[in-house]
Scaffold this motif. Sequence first.
Motif: not given
Length: 115
Positions: A45-50, A71-76, A102-115
Motif C-alpha cells: 500500500f505504501r502509506p504516507d502515515v501509519l 525502511m527507506r522511505d518508510g511511513p510516518e 488532535k489526531l487529524l492535526s497530527i495526520v495532516e502534519a505528518r502527511a504533509s512532511r511526505r508530500g
Amino acid sequence: MRPRILIVDDEPNARSALAELLRDEGYEVASVADGLSAKSRIAEFRPDVLITDLHMPVLGGLDLLAAARAMRDGPEVVLMSARPQPRGVTAPFVGKPIDIAKLLSIVEARASRRG
C-alpha cells in the motif's frame, strides 16, 4: 494524489470507525488487524502515515515504529493507546479515547512532511 493512511488496530470497531473518519477527511485508507499483517501491507500500500495501536499481540506499535524507521522511505508513524505514552518514545502519540481534532492535526502534519 490523496495521502495514504494505514490503520493498525486489533479492535475491529475502533479500526473501522477511524478508517471511516479518515476517508471522510479525504484520505485513502487501508486497515489491518495486527502488526504482522501491517508489515506486508506497508510494502503493498505504501502509506504516507501509519497509525498503529501501541499494544497488540505478537507485533505491537513499537515494533512497527522500529520497522518503519528502518525502511527507506518508510511511513510516518502515529502511535495510539489507552495507556500513557511510553517514556523515551518520540513518535506522535494520541490517547484513547481518541481526541479526533488532535489526531487529524497530527495526520495532516505528518502527511504533509511526505508530500
